[in-house]
Write a protein that holds these residues in place. Structure first.
Motif, PDB file in Angstrom:
ATOM      1  N   ASP A  50       0.817  -1.215   0.000  1.00 12.81           N
ATOM      2  CA  ASP A  50       0.000   0.000   0.000  1.00 12.81           C
ATOM      3  C   ASP A  50       0.851   1.265   0.000  1.00 12.81           C
ATOM      4  N   ASP A  51       2.114   1.140   0.381  1.00 12.38           N
ATOM      5  CA  ASP A  51       3.009   2.301   0.406  1.00 12.38           C
ATOM      6  C   ASP A  51       3.680   2.553  -0.939  1.00 12.38           C
ATOM      7  N   ILE A  52       3.512   1.645  -1.893  1.00  9.00           N
ATOM      8  CA  ILE A  52       4.166   1.823  -3.191  1.00  9.00           C
ATOM      9  C   ILE A  52       3.576   3.042  -3.897  1.00  9.00           C
ATOM     10  N   ARG A  53       4.446   3.939  -4.280  1.00  4.18           N
ATOM     11  CA  ARG A  53       3.998   5.124  -5.027  1.00  4.18           C
ATOM     12  C   ARG A  53       3.579   4.672  -6.425  1.00  4.18           C
ATOM     13  N   PRO A  54       2.335   4.925  -6.836  1.00  2.14           N
ATOM     14  CA  PRO A  54       1.846   4.351  -8.095  1.00  2.14           C
ATOM     15  C   PRO A  54       2.310   5.121  -9.331  1.00  2.14           C
ATOM     16  N   CYS A  55       2.680   4.378 -10.349  1.00  2.00           N
ATOM     17  CA  CYS A  55       2.870   4.982 -11.665  1.00  2.00           C
ATOM     18  C   CYS A  55       1.493   5.306 -12.231  1.00  2.00           C
ATOM     19  N   VAL A  56       1.298   6.552 -12.667  1.00  2.00           N
ATOM     20  CA  VAL A  56      -0.017   6.962 -13.173  1.00  2.00           C
ATOM     21  C   VAL A  56      -0.051   7.006 -14.701  1.00  2.00           C
ATOM     22  N   GLY A  57       1.037   6.566 -15.333  1.00  2.20           N
ATOM     23  CA  GLY A  57       1.040   6.489 -16.792  1.00  2.20           C
ATOM     24  C   GLY A  57       1.048   7.831 -17.487  1.00  2.20           C
ATOM     25  N   ALA A  58       1.436   8.887 -16.773  1.00  2.00           N
ATOM     26  CA  ALA A  58       1.431  10.224 -17.382  1.00  2.00           C
ATOM     27  C   ALA A  58       2.474  10.348 -18.483  1.00  2.00           C
ATOM     28  N   ASN A  59       3.510   9.502 -18.409  1.00  2.00           N
ATOM     29  CA  ASN A  59       4.536   9.428 -19.441  1.00  2.00           C
ATOM     30  C   ASN A  59       5.348  10.709 -19.572  1.00  2.00           C
ATOM     31  N   TYR A  60       5.351  11.500 -18.512  1.00  2.00           N
ATOM     32  CA  TYR A  60       6.210  12.684 -18.481  1.00  2.00           C
ATOM     33  C   TYR A  60       7.667  12.277 -18.687  1.00  2.00           C
ATOM     34  N   CYS A  61       8.020  11.083 -18.195  1.00  2.00           N
ATOM     35  CA  CYS A  61       9.384  10.579 -18.302  1.00  2.00           C
ATOM     36  C   CYS A  61       9.806  10.421 -19.760  1.00  2.00           C
ATOM     37  N   LEU A  62       9.067   9.598 -20.504  1.00  2.00           N
ATOM     38  CA  LEU A  62       9.445   9.310 -21.887  1.00  2.00           C
ATOM     39  C   LEU A  62       9.248  10.503 -22.810  1.00  2.00           C
ATOM     40  N   ASP A  63       8.144  11.216 -22.624  1.00  2.00           N
ATOM     41  CA  ASP A  63       7.904  12.366 -23.499  1.00  2.00           C
ATOM     42  C   ASP A  63       9.009  13.402 -23.374  1.00  2.00           C
ATOM     43  N   ARG A  64       9.566  13.549 -22.182  1.00  2.00           N
ATOM     44  CA  ARG A  64      10.658  14.523 -22.013  1.00  2.00           C
ATOM     45  C   ARG A  64      11.904  14.106 -22.801  1.00  2.00           C
ATOM     46  N   ILE A  65      12.261  12.813 -22.747  1.00  2.00           N
ATOM     47  CA  ILE A  65      13.493  12.432 -23.433  1.00  2.00           C
ATOM     48  C   ILE A  65      13.349  12.550 -24.947  1.00  2.00           C
ATOM     49  N   TYR A  66      12.121  12.308 -25.448  1.00  2.00           N
ATOM     50  CA  TYR A  66      11.927  12.425 -26.888  1.00  2.00           C
ATOM     51  C   TYR A  66      11.923  13.884 -27.346  1.00  2.00           C
ATOM     52  N   GLN A  67      11.867  14.812 -26.391  1.00  2.00           N
ATOM     53  CA  GLN A  67      12.030  16.226 -26.737  1.00  2.00           C
ATOM     54  C   GLN A  67      13.405  16.742 -26.339  1.00  2.00           C
ATOM     55  N   GLY A  68      14.310  15.819 -26.029  1.00  2.00           N
ATOM     56  CA  GLY A  68      15.685  16.217 -25.760  1.00  2.00           C
ATOM     57  C   GLY A  68      15.983  16.529 -24.310  1.00  2.00           C
ATOM     58  N   GLY A  69      15.037  16.261 -23.402  1.00  2.00           N
ATOM     59  CA  GLY A  69      15.275  16.512 -21.990  1.00  2.00           C
ATOM     60  C   GLY A  69      15.656  15.237 -21.261  1.00  2.00           C
ATOM     61  N   ALA A  70      15.810  15.349 -19.942  1.00  2.00           N
ATOM     62  CA  ALA A  70      16.072  14.192 -19.103  1.00  2.00           C
ATOM     63  C   ALA A  70      14.744  13.640 -18.595  1.00  2.00           C
ATOM     64  N   ALA A  71      14.723  12.349 -18.295  1.00  2.00           N
ATOM     65  CA  ALA A  71      13.501  11.705 -17.818  1.00  2.00           C
ATOM     66  C   ALA A  71      13.253  12.052 -16.360  1.00  2.00           C
ATOM     67  N   TYR A  72      12.081  12.591 -16.089  1.00  2.00           N
ATOM     68  CA  TYR A  72      11.640  12.819 -14.718  1.00  2.00           C
ATOM     69  C   TYR A  72      10.254  12.211 -14.548  1.00  2.00           C
TER      70      TYR A  72
END
Length: 678
Positions: free
Chosen positions: A340-362
């Motif tokens: 229950d303490d696991i921080r959930p991935c919400v699938g927002a894909n901010y991580c991948l979308d950033r790298i495809y625009q030349g940024g770092a994954a967050y």
């Protein structure tokens, strides 16, 4: 010994993996000069500490100089990479995890105007839609040198102490040989499926000559391109059997689909609003057909699905890659019975979308990911307990409350709304983005665990706050839509929030003037189109919705393009007048020379937010720091010590959109890096 299927070890050749959860190969774009230095190493070590069985680095480390990464990636064609790899490998091994790396030649999936400006190569002249370079059709000497490059890179990885390597096939050069859509060579490397696979097996044979029979080698590939004229499911099963029977590989890592377009990539790596684990059953078919070690990852964000994948025998190792970007300690929490303490991935894909625009994954809601050298994933207790008052229960306020609570402080939160969430709650009203509410739900559960006190339906003014006798006050009141952007007729328009919240009924002929380029504009447009209206999305920019980014744009386009929606770029809404029950839009252009009039029955403006900061300025004179933040101390990660008013009663800070319109990640990062030192 646990009987949890996820916690059972797995024997891969000589390597014992301590459980069944891995991070599949991915590139967070943290390299420095193409090398995995301190930041890159810290990211992977944190996941190893968290208990993952194996972390796979470098979503596509470049083996050749004519395969320049399209975003920041590892350059394994350089000998200097070996000691950096050794440092990272040793550090991960110390935590009990295995580590591998993915090697590739991108083929046409890159550009010629990067790195050394060498021609892009592929088995045909066919251009990839995503990267748009027209490739050179490969010659025999291209094939020979790239085979050598693969083997050289594999040898370097063995020297660097890696447990093994994975060759990336899907969408990259190997798959470009495999697919009839992209291979126009003659024999021996073109024509029949056997010929199209020859390049891959030549690479594998040369690698085996260099690294020997014991070093672990696998292939990540598509078992079905799901494209007319491309590789079929039957082809994929045939390829899977051939890979196993070759004796050259030790595991299969199967995906399904194609990545040559943004839409195709999004189907392979689904985002929020799309089905979870869409290719898991297919991967299970490959395993059943081959009875060979099979790995797979594609939107498996939760422990229950991962457990099913292993318990059902569909997979030998399950990839929870984006999930581990969100919470690096998933396995440890499973072991400690704290799921229950696991921080959930919400699938927002901010991580991948950033790298495809030349940024770092967050990660959209774990600001410590990618900042492991500076930001903690586990919050330390404070030496002195303080009284913290927070105004606002959006993502910024809740993160501040969570961190302060975990540090052991007494925390009180005031929120004018009946429920927490702020803009996230608004966003989550759209069915496709409802997963976003987990950002709020998880924080509320954590705050409850740490004894945070909430006062909802409460308008807090300066007196309310000061009556709590706080040591620190955090203003996280967010912002309100900014629609005062026209030279005339501001009172005639509505905001994107009005449409999303349902406060304003959708019109039938609507202009959405999107001058922010974020999700709110497209969410409003989708609601308007679903209501049956004719919608025009207008932006003064040269492209629309740039803040939404490529993979998140895919479901919007699928929802909008089959309705009566048009997109207009490079035009600016300047003024609005009322004409009976219609609105006249006066349209110009930043490029000049344009003056148009258009008629609509509703005009929606999306122009970000302006801060709700009245309470901040009311409290400012009574604070010790007069609201000032030492950026030097903030960046250095030390407590704030600014004193501008010795007679003040408390420190005062504001965070998130109460400062300026930004995004969810920025709001959460504001809170984390400030509160971790309070």
């Amino acid at each position: 010994m646990s009987n949890d299927p996820l916690l059972q070890p797995f024997q891969l050749k000589h390597l014992t993996l301590r459980n069944r959860i891995i991070m599949t190969a991915h590139e967070p774009a943290y390299p420095e000069e193409g090398m995995p230095k301190a930041r890159y190493r810290a990211y992977h070590v944190e996941r190893a500490k968290g208990g993952v069985a194996m972390t796979m680095t470098a979503g596509s480390a470049a083996v050749s100089k004519d395969s320049p990464p399209v975003f920041n990636n590892l350059l394994v064609y350089k000998d200097e990479v070996v000691p950096w790899m050794k440092d990272m490998t040793d550090a991960v091994h110390e935590q009990g995890a295995a580590i591998m790396i993915q090697l590739t030649h991108l083929g046409r999936r890159t550009r010629w105007d990067k790195a050394f400006w060498l021609p892009v190569v592929s088995p045909s002249h066919r251009r990839e839609a995503s990267h748009k370079a027209f490739p050179k059709k490969m010659e025999d000497w291209d094939i020979e040198r790239i085979i050598t490059d693969y083997a050289d890179a594999a040898e370097r990885m063995k020297a660097g102490g890696m447990d093994g390597i994975e060759l990336q096939a899907y969408g990259h050069l190997m798959d470009q040989f495999w697919s009839p859509l992209t291979n126009e060579l003659d024999a021996p490397y073109g024509g029949s499926l056997e010929n199209r696979l020859r390049f891959t097996f030549d690479v594998l044979k040369e690698i085996r000559k260099r690294v020997g029979p014991d070093f672990i080698v696998g292939v990540r590939y598509t078992g079905d391109e799901m494209l007319e004229g491309g590789l079929t499911k039957a082809d994929g099963l045939d390829i899977s059997r051939r890979l196993k029977e070759s004796g050259l590989v030790d595991f299969l890592n199967v995906v399904r689909g194609h990545i040559d377009t943004d839409a195709g990539l999004t189907d392979v790596i689904p985002i929020q609003g799309m089905a979870n684990s869409p290719h898991l059953d297919f991967a299970g078919e490959v395993r059943a057909a081959t009875n060979f070690p099979t790995f797979h990852a594609a939107k498996i964000p939760d422990v229950a699905t991962a457990r099913h994948a292993i318990a059902s025998g569909k997979l030998d190792m399950v990839g929870m890659t984006r999930a581990h970007m969100t919470d690096p300690h998933i396995v440890r929490k499973i072991i400690e019975r704290r799921e229950d303490d696991i921080r959930p991935c919400v699938g927002a894909n901010y991580c991948l979308d950033r790298i495809y625009q030349g940024g770092a994954a967050y990660c959209i809601h774990n600001a410590a990911t990618g900042r492991e050298l500076d930001m903690p994933h586990t919050i330390a207790r404070a030496e002195t307990r303080k009284k913290i008052v927070i105004v606002g229960a959006g993502p910024a306020g809740l993160e501040a409350a969570r961190v302060a609570g975990e540090r052991g402080h007494e925390v009180v939160v005031f929120e004018v709304a009946p429920d927490p969430g702020g803009q996230i709650r608004l966003t989550a009203q759209s069915e496709r983005r409802k997963e976003m509410i987990s950002i709020i739900d998880w924080r509320m559960a954590q705050c409850e665990k740490y004894g945070v006190t909430f006062h909802f339906n409460t308008w807090a003014d300066a007196g309310t706050v000061q009556a709590e006798n706080p040591d620190v006050v955090i203003i996280a009141t967010g912002g309100m839509p900014h629609t005062e952007v026209l030279t005339k007729g501001n009172e005639l328009v509505v905001s994107s929030w009005d449409i999303i919240a349902g406060d304003v009924k959708p019109g039938s002929n609507v202009l959405v003037f999107d001058d922010a380029g974020d999700h709110a504009g497209l969410q409003a447009a989708e609601i308007l189109a679903d209501a049956g209206g004719r919608v025009e999305i207008m932006t003064p920019d040269r492209s629309f919705a740039p803040e939404v980014m490529a993979m998140n744009l895919t479901p919007y386009m699928r929802a909008l393009q089959n309705k009566e929606v048009t997109f207009t770029v490079t035009y600016r809404l300047e003024a609005v007048e009322k004409d009976g029950n219609q609105l006249i839009a006066y349209v110009g252009s930043d490029y000049g020379g344009v003056s148009k009039q258009r008629t609509f029955d509703q005009i929606v403006v999306n122009h970000g937010t302006v801060p709700l900061d009245e309470i901040y300025f009311d409290l400012k004179p009574a604070s010790t720091n007069l609201g000032e933040v030492s950026y030097e101390q903030l960046i250095a990660g030390v407590p704030q010590s600014v004193i501008r008013n010795p007679d003040g009663g408390f420190q005062l800070f504001r965070i998130g959109d109460a400062v300026s319109a930004r995004n969810t990640h920025a709001a959460i990062y504001d809170a984390l890096r400030l509160m971790k030192d309070v």
